[in-house]
Design an enzyme around this catalytic site. Structure first.
Site, short mmCIF file in Angstrom:
data_model
loop_
_atom_site.label_atom_id
_atom_site.label_comp_id
_atom_site.label_asym_id
_atom_site.label_seq_id
_atom_site.Cartn_x
_atom_site.Cartn_y
_atom_site.Cartn_z
N CYS A 116 0.80 -1.23 0.00
CA CYS A 116 0.00 0.00 0.00
C CYS A 116 0.84 1.28 0.00
O CYS A 116 0.32 2.36 -0.24
CB CYS A 116 -0.94 0.01 1.19
SG CYS A 116 -2.15 -1.30 1.12
N HIS A 256 -3.12 7.33 2.64
CA HIS A 256 -3.58 6.04 2.12
C HIS A 256 -4.93 5.72 2.76
O HIS A 256 -5.16 5.99 3.93
CB HIS A 256 -2.55 4.96 2.48
CG HIS A 256 -3.04 3.57 2.19
ND1 HIS A 256 -3.52 3.20 0.96
CD2 HIS A 256 -3.13 2.46 2.99
CE1 HIS A 256 -3.88 1.92 1.00
NE2 HIS A 256 -3.66 1.46 2.22
N ASN A 286 -10.36 0.38 -0.06
CA ASN A 286 -8.89 0.34 -0.12
C ASN A 286 -8.47 -0.21 -1.49
O ASN A 286 -8.58 -1.40 -1.74
CB ASN A 286 -8.37 -0.54 1.02
CG ASN A 286 -6.84 -0.57 1.08
OD1 ASN A 286 -6.16 -0.09 0.18
ND2 ASN A 286 -6.31 -1.15 2.14
O1 UT7 Z 1 -3.86 -1.17 3.54
C1 UT7 Z 1 -2.92 -2.05 4.05
C2 UT7 Z 1 -2.84 -2.05 5.51
N1 UT7 Z 1 -4.05 -2.52 6.09
C3 UT7 Z 1 -4.66 -1.83 7.05
O2 UT7 Z 1 -4.23 -0.76 7.40
C4 UT7 Z 1 -5.85 -2.47 7.72
C5 UT7 Z 1 -5.72 -2.37 9.21
N2 UT7 Z 1 -6.78 -3.01 9.92
C6 UT7 Z 1 -8.06 -2.56 9.96
O3 UT7 Z 1 -8.39 -1.60 9.30
C7 UT7 Z 1 -9.03 -3.23 10.89
O4 UT7 Z 1 -8.34 -4.11 11.74
C8 UT7 Z 1 -10.16 -4.02 10.19
C9 UT7 Z 1 -11.12 -3.04 9.54
C10 UT7 Z 1 -9.58 -4.96 9.15
C11 UT7 Z 1 -10.96 -4.81 11.22
O5 UT7 Z 1 -11.45 -3.96 12.22
P1 UT7 Z 1 -11.21 -4.28 13.78
O6 UT7 Z 1 -11.89 -3.22 14.53
O7 UT7 Z 1 -9.73 -4.42 13.98
O8 UT7 Z 1 -11.96 -5.64 13.97
P2 UT7 Z 1 -11.38 -7.05 14.44
O9 UT7 Z 1 -10.61 -7.68 13.36
O10 UT7 Z 1 -10.73 -6.91 15.79
O11 UT7 Z 1 -12.73 -7.85 14.64
C12 UT7 Z 1 -13.71 -7.45 15.63
C13 UT7 Z 1 -14.93 -8.37 15.49
C14 UT7 Z 1 -14.58 -9.85 15.42
O12 UT7 Z 1 -15.60 -10.56 16.09
P3 UT7 Z 1 -15.40 -11.09 17.60
O13 UT7 Z 1 -14.18 -11.99 17.54
O14 UT7 Z 1 -15.17 -9.86 18.42
O15 UT7 Z 1 -16.67 -11.79 17.88
C15 UT7 Z 1 -14.67 -10.16 13.94
O16 UT7 Z 1 -14.98 -11.50 13.69
O17 UT7 Z 1 -15.62 -8.06 14.27
C16 UT7 Z 1 -15.80 -9.27 13.52
N3 UT7 Z 1 -15.78 -8.97 12.09
C17 UT7 Z 1 -16.86 -8.58 11.40
N4 UT7 Z 1 -18.15 -8.41 11.76
C18 UT7 Z 1 -19.00 -8.00 10.80
C19 UT7 Z 1 -14.70 -8.96 11.27
N5 UT7 Z 1 -15.08 -8.59 10.03
C20 UT7 Z 1 -16.40 -8.36 10.09
C21 UT7 Z 1 -17.35 -7.95 9.12
N6 UT7 Z 1 -18.63 -7.77 9.52
N7 UT7 Z 1 -17.03 -7.70 7.84
#
Ligand code: UT7
Length: 331
Positions: A116, A256, A286
């Site tokens: 990225c 980004h 993204n």
């Molecule tokens: O561009 C390259 C670099 N990449 C980035 O900068 C991305 C960095 N990361 C992020 O932007 C975030 O971590 C994400 C948007 C990918 C995820 O957000 P988060 O707040 O970190 O969520 P998480 O992965 O900690 O998941 C929280 C909960 C989980 O459920 P439990 O375990 O708490 O029950 C996930 O299973 O949200 C759940 N979850 C979803 N729920 C509904 C994960 N994806 C989804 C979804 N819809 N699409």
């Protein structure tokens, strides 16, 4: 001798017509618009549909439009760099395919992969070729067809990414505009948190890798988030401080677009208000290498000569970087 600066003198972009909305994703995986909007800020993204349509198709459209807009004769282009993580093929370089498709015959072309942060790495590289005085017209393309490496059964990644391409023309100037400063970093130990497991020389494609879904983006979102939010803000702050700038001096932050929360944290750290932050994540998601040129393209009508822009990115690798640009022309 007068110093030669490398200035962006034109910008153009291309996004495919197909809009993949949060509502459509709700029918594909267990997710919902509210979760996606609050956690990422993404409402929709563009998807390139059709057989045999690679990243180059979008790059060619962006470059042709750029040359038309800037009255550039394709034969006068010296160099074309394409930053991408989704090349048409492992080789030849997608940059070569784009040059050929856009009628650029006298240039050398190569790809750059810094995930990225690729567009910033490519801008910094391109500027060196110009600042030496050797080359006069360099095109930098940031393009990705992320839909080609996204698993649409994985709700943690499929809601994030979209397809698109952007291109800028860089030319020499003796005025105090253009790319003023840049800082790039990488840390290969970040590989474990964000990568594509198979398809390269370490794990060539096989029935086994396909069955195990190893040709898709693998991301440990929360771990990447933690690094992204601190590294992107740190590096933007470093570039701002060492150039003696304050929030008031900065016309635009050009970040980004991976997650609105990461962007907000970076803006807060360098002390600039939300209305001075370029934001296209809601409509494009993204697009990896295309996010920053898509921002510049969308906001070009508002840019004025002399505006101070701080570009910042973080991506897989890990890679991160920031560039200070003094904008070179009135829209
Ligand atoms: O561009 C390259 C670099 N990449 C980035 O900068 C991305 C960095 N990361 C992020 O932007 C975030 O971590 C994400 C948007 C990918 C995820 O957000 P988060 O707040 O970190 O969520 P998480 O992965 O900690 O998941 C929280 C909960 C989980 O459920 P439990 O375990 O708490 O029950 C996930 O299973 O949200 C759940 N979850 C979803 N729920 C509904 C994960 N994806 C989804 C979804 N819809 N699409």
């Amino acid at each position: 001798m007068t110093k030669i600066n490398a200035a962006i003198t034109g910008i153009h972009a291309y996004v495919p017509n197909y809009v993949l909305s949060n509502e459509e994703l709700e029918k594909m995986v267990d997710t919902n618009d509210e979760w996606i909007m609050t956690r990422t800020g993404i409402r929709e993204r563009r998807i390139l549909k059709g057989e045999d349509q690679g990243t180059s198709i979008m790059g060619i459209e962006a470059v042709k439009g750029l040359m038309e807009k800037t009255n550039t004769n394709p034969e006068d282009v010296d160099l074309l760099i394409c930053s991408t993580v989704t090349p048409d093929m492992l080789f030849p370089a997608t940059a070569n395919v784009i040059s050929d498709g856009a009628g650029i015959k006298n240039a050398f072309s190569f790809d750059m992969n810094a995930a990225c942060s690729g567009f910033l790495y490519a801008l910094a590289t391109a500027s060196q070729f110009i600042e030496t005085g050797r080359y006069k017209k360099v095109i930098v393309v940031g393009a990705d067809k992320m839909s080609s490496i996204v698993d649409y059964e994985d709700r943690t990644t499929c809601i994030l990414f979209g397809d698109g391409a952007g291109a800028v023309l860089m030319e020499p100037t003796e005025e105090e505009v253009g790319l003023i400063d840049s800082e790039m970093k990488s840390d290969g130990s970040g590989e474990q948190h964000l990568h594509m497991k198979a398809g390269g020389s370490r794990r060539p494609p096989s029935h086994e890798t396909v069955n195990a879904k190893e040709h898709f983006v693998y991301q440990e979102g929360a771990a990447v988030f933690k690094f992204a939010v601190s590294r992107m803000a740190d590096i933007a702050e470093e570039v701002v401080n060492r150039n003696g700038l304050t929030g008031d001096d900065i016309a635009w932050l050009v970040p980004h677009q991976a997650n609105k929360r990461i962007i907000d944290a970076t803006a807060k750290r360098i002390g600039i208000d939300e209305d001075k932050v370029m934001m296209v994540i809601e409509k494009y998601g993204n697009t990896t290498n295309a996010t920053i040129p898509l921002c510049l393209w969308e906001y070009e009508p508002q840019l004025k000569k002399g505006d101070n822009l701080i570009l910042a990115a973080f991506g897989g690798g890990f890679t991160w970087g920031s560039i200070y640009i003094k904008w070179a022309y009135d829209a």
